[in-house]
Design a protein around this motif. Structure first.
Motif, short mmCIF file in Angstrom:
data_model
loop_
_atom_site.label_atom_id
_atom_site.label_comp_id
_atom_site.label_asym_id
_atom_site.label_seq_id
_atom_site.Cartn_x
_atom_site.Cartn_y
_atom_site.Cartn_z
N TYR A 33 0.84 -1.19 0.00
CA TYR A 33 0.00 0.00 0.00
C TYR A 33 0.88 1.25 0.00
O TYR A 33 1.92 1.27 0.66
N TYR A 35 0.53 5.38 1.00
CA TYR A 35 -0.27 6.40 1.66
C TYR A 35 0.47 7.73 1.60
O TYR A 35 1.70 7.77 1.49
N GLN A 37 0.81 11.39 3.82
CA GLN A 37 0.48 12.03 5.09
C GLN A 37 0.99 13.46 5.06
O GLN A 37 2.20 13.71 5.07
N GLN A 41 -1.68 15.70 9.61
CA GLN A 41 -2.91 15.06 9.12
C GLN A 41 -2.84 13.54 9.25
O GLN A 41 -1.80 12.98 9.63
N GLY A 42 -3.93 12.90 8.94
CA GLY A 42 -3.99 11.45 8.94
C GLY A 42 -3.39 10.87 7.68
O GLY A 42 -2.79 11.57 6.87
N LEU A 43 -3.55 9.58 7.52
CA LEU A 43 -2.99 8.88 6.37
C LEU A 43 -4.03 8.80 5.26
O LEU A 43 -5.16 8.36 5.48
N PHE A 45 -5.02 7.16 1.71
CA PHE A 45 -4.74 6.02 0.82
C PHE A 45 -4.51 6.49 -0.61
O PHE A 45 -5.24 7.34 -1.13
N TYR A 48 -3.11 0.45 -3.96
CA TYR A 48 -2.89 -0.86 -3.37
C TYR A 48 -2.42 -1.83 -4.45
O TYR A 48 -2.91 -1.79 -5.58
N SER A 58 -7.79 4.08 -6.71
CA SER A 58 -8.77 5.14 -6.50
C SER A 58 -8.25 6.33 -5.74
O SER A 58 -8.78 7.43 -5.85
N LEU A 91 4.20 7.24 2.69
CA LEU A 91 4.43 6.02 3.45
C LEU A 91 4.03 4.80 2.64
O LEU A 91 3.00 4.81 1.96
N GLU A 104 -2.47 -7.18 9.71
CA GLU A 104 -1.84 -5.92 10.09
C GLU A 104 -0.89 -5.45 9.00
O GLU A 104 -0.26 -6.27 8.32
N GLN A 105 -0.79 -4.14 8.86
CA GLN A 105 0.10 -3.55 7.88
C GLN A 105 1.36 -3.06 8.60
O GLN A 105 1.29 -2.47 9.67
N PHE A 107 4.53 -0.59 8.30
CA PHE A 107 4.86 0.64 7.59
C PHE A 107 6.37 0.84 7.50
O PHE A 107 7.12 0.49 8.41
N GLY A 108 6.79 1.42 6.39
CA GLY A 108 8.15 1.88 6.26
C GLY A 108 8.32 3.24 6.92
O GLY A 108 7.34 3.85 7.36
N PRO A 109 9.55 3.75 6.96
CA PRO A 109 9.82 5.03 7.63
C PRO A 109 9.35 6.24 6.86
O PRO A 109 9.30 7.34 7.41
#
Lengths: 116, 114
Positions: A33, A35, A37, A41-43, A45, A48, A58, A91, A104-105, A107-109
């Motif tokens: 995935y 994302y 940010q 703010q939030g993540l 999308f 995928y 999308s 991300l 669970e996902q 995440f990279g840095p």
């Protein structure tokens, strides 16, 4: 085993230039995935991948954004003709995948992109 | 379709408890919780699946009310290390597709003081 890695960690580019962001997922994770940010703010999308296919694009904000994945491994997010509003942390996350199961996902840095 | 988190921010002293809520307007397949410390990547905390199954950490608990399309994260006896921004990610599946796409809330900032 190694976690998700992303490169570069920071990228400063001039408006109008193209940039490529790279993600190396955890080995064996078929789902990947991207994302975005923005500061505070939030993540959000973006896209995928299941294997090398992208069944859901999308979230890509415009046709300047594209992504590909090869070898069911590395993925590249490309932003063409960058604009200042593209400045954000990008991300990447990967997960196991099985129909009907939510995993669970990891995440990279992230890559911090600054468009000047 | 972004889930709504509440409260937006919480300030605690070590040892105090907190509850963070996540509400969705859509029927959910699962809810994921992540914690992000400043300048770091989000870290997985817990998944709550439709039907009641949970996967996550020992020291954190959560609930998932499928009927109300809500989830709550319970942080008890908070520690300094709990500080960070907590995000819920909701997995709702239009048309029966099943791939775990998450829509994240705006985050809840938790600050724990000594």
């Amino acid at each position: 085993g190694a976690g998700v890695s992303q490169s570069p960690s920071n990228k400063v580019t001039e408006k109008g230039k193209d940039v490529e962001l790279r993600c190396d997922p955890i080995s064996g994770h078929t789902a990947l995935y991207w994302y975005r940010q923005r500061l505070g703010q939030g993540l959000e999308f973006l896209i995928y991948f299941q294997g090398n296919s992208a069944p859901d694009k999308s979230g890509l904000p415009s046709d300047r954004f594209s992504a590909e994945r090869t070898g069911e491994s590395v993925s590249t997010l490309t932003i063409q003709r960058t604009q200042q509003e593209d400045s954000a942390v990008y991300l990447c996350a990967s997960s196991l995948m099985s129909a009907g199961v939510s995993y669970e996902q990891y995440f990279g840095p992230g890559t911090r992109l600054t468009v000047t | 379709q972004q889930p709504v988190q509440s409260p937006q921010a919480v300030i605690l002293r070590e040892g105090e408890d907190a509850v963070i809520n996540c509400s969705s307007s859509k029927a959910l397949y699962s809810v994921h919780w992540y914690r992000q410390k400043h300048g770091e990547a989000p870290v997985f905390l817990m998944i709550l699946l439709k039907g009641g199954e949970q996967k996550g950490h020992e020291k954190i608990s959560a609930s998932f009310n499928e009927k109300k399309q809500q989830s709550s994260l319970y942080l008890t006896a908070s520690q300094l290390s709990y500080s960070g921004t907590y995000f819920c990610g909701t997995d709702w599946r239009a048309g029966g597709t099943s791939y775990g796409k998450l829509t994240f809330g705006q985050g809840t900032i938790l600050t724990v003081h000594p």
